[in-house]
Scaffold this motif. Structure first.
Motif: not given
Length: 185
Positions: A126-141, A176-180
């Motif tokens: 759940r925490e992982f997906y929350t962090r993903l939603s903060r970093v990625l655009s809606d489409f990327e997510y 790329r976003k997730l790596q950086s």
């Protein structure tokens, strides 16, 4: 055939009123997620497909038991029912394994997780997906979550209304976003 633009909650209500097409549509929408969730577990004396089947039964119960007035989204309620059904199957299978070495029958074989460990894992996810939603655009997510659920590029393209190249580009951008930018935050 139900309107594919209907919300899950609206489809659940139609299904509870006897609309079998609505049941089928909800089962179709969630089958990849159930399959992905079931793959995370090991069933003693069984196969992953057995857990997928148990998960689909849990999903069916969610369709019949969903109450919009309870304040939860159908998606959350469905995955709760799926998870509980899979856990029940795992517990039942663990109870049926004979202990020939004199060990406690309630202890899990080495490498298996306790229910508490599963809950901690779910919280981490759940925490992982929350962090993903903060970093990625809606489409990327959306693309990344579908990809992580085991959905093919072609099916993601169909679900999002984009072409396969756009899906591939979104995954590359997300990587790329997730790596950086993600770097374990």
């Amino acid at each position: 055939m139900p309107d594919e633009t209907l919300s899950d909650e609206a489809l659940a209500l139609k299904a509870q009123n006897g609309d079998t097409a609505a049941v089928e549509e909800l089962m179709r929408r969630y089958k990849n997620g159930v399959r992905s969730h079931a793959r995370k577990f090991f069933l003693i004396g069984g196969e992953t497909e057995d857990l997928v089947q148990e998960g689909m039964i849990g999903l069916y119960y969610a369709v019949l038991g969903f109450r919009e007035a309870a304040g939860k989204s159908f998606k959350n309620f469905a995955y709760l029912c799926v998870t509980r059904r899979i856990y029940d199957a795992l517990r039942s299978a663990a109870r049926n394994v004979p202990c020939t070495d004199g060990s406690d029958p309630d202890t899990l074989p080495r490498g298996q997780k306790t229910p508490e460990e599963f809950l901690l894992l779910l919280e981490e996810q759940r925490e992982f997906y929350t962090r993903l939603s903060r970093v990625l655009s809606d489409f990327e997510y959306r693309v990344v979550t579908l990809y992580l659920e085991g959905v093919s590029y072609a099916d993601i393209a169909e679900a999002t209304g984009k072409d396969v190249k756009s899906i591939d580009n979104a995954l590359v951008r997300a990587k790329r976003k997730l790596q950086s930018g993600y770097a374990g935050r």
